[in-house]
Design an enzyme around this catalytic site. Sequence first.
Site: not given
Ligand code: ATP
Length: 329
Positions: A112, A193, A196
């Site tokens: 990040k 990955k 969002k």
């Molecule tokens: P950001 O992009 O804002 O960092 P994010 O989409 O990675 O957000 P988080 O809020 O950080 O989402 O994660 C919330 C939960 O969803 C965590 O338990 C994380 O491990 C899970 N998660 C996020 N993205 C994935 C993915 N691509 N596959 C499986 N689990 C995920």
Amino acid sequence: MAKKVLSGIQPSGSLTLGNYIGAIKNFVKLQEEHECYFMVVDLHAITVSQDPAALRENSESVAALYLAAGINPQISNVYMQSHVPQHAELGWIMTTLTAMGELERMTQFKDKSSGKDSVGAGLFVYPSLMAADILIYNADLVPVGEDQKQHLELTRDLAGRFNHRFGEFFTVPEPYIPEVGARIMSLDDGTKKMSKSNPNPGSYIALLDPPDVIRKKISRATTDSGREVIFDPANKPEISNLMSIYAECSGMTLQQIADRYEGQMYGGFKKDLGEVLVATLEPLQQKYQEIRSSGALSDILAEGAERARGVAAQTLAGVKEKMGFLPLR
Ligand code: ATP
Ligand code: LTN
């Protein structure tokens, strides 16, 4: 005694299929037999800059999606992290127990912060706040996606460190990571990955995407060269990712999917996957709309926060006593 479960999702954008498969599906599964705390981690979201109106909207939206996905506020505590101020207070204490070197090794921080001119200190110390989130309820299990494993390791180390220094106190938590779907990949790049906060909306399926958008995004998802629908993450990461999504949303096994599409090309498989996703998300979207328009959310969040505050305040008082803070009177 029922085991305790805690997890949180950041209101940093529109929730994706990765959040659903990697985290929320397990929240729903675990709530039946455990004492659950499911937060919207707004204090974590502000470690990168957030527009105030968007933060407010995303916070409500994540809470409503929890409920729409099947989290039952009668049996689980659903609340905003910022409504339980003890998180921030224990977060500070945890920061003082964390070594700089431990934080420097965190891959989420490296990802990040890379390429940014200026990075807030909160992004760096964020894993200590996450440890506080978990330890303040003495959670046993933490359902998360694969990317959070390293943060969980740090949490376990901090719990052990505190117990060693000040006497046995915290439960050392275990991660709860799904076997399939722990790392759903981006639709435009099978090595990244699904996230969002990716600026390209074509890279993710948002849980609130309309059916036609879902179909279009799947049909445009990049696929590996070759044409066989087989599960082989090392050599065919993109088709394997789509197969994991299919399996998680249809209830079929990867083998059943491979058998069904044997000898067929990607086109038919992707078309069916679009329909599987629409069938999974349409009922969730309908419930979401009902929850948003019912006006019930603020009471649910207030009740969840009140119960959480009761538990958190007790733990924090115990921590302060162990560490030698002077009590008030
Ligand atoms: P950001 O992009 O804002 O960092 P994010 O989409 O990675 O957000 P988080 O809020 O950080 O989402 O994660 C919330 C939960 O969803 C965590 O338990 C994380 O491990 C899970 N998660 C996020 N993205 C994935 C993915 N691509 N596959 C499986 N689990 C995920
Ligand atoms: N760091 C997590 C969000 C998060 C969390 C938590 C997850 C904050 N506090 C406590 C589980 C338990 C993330 O970025 N997904």
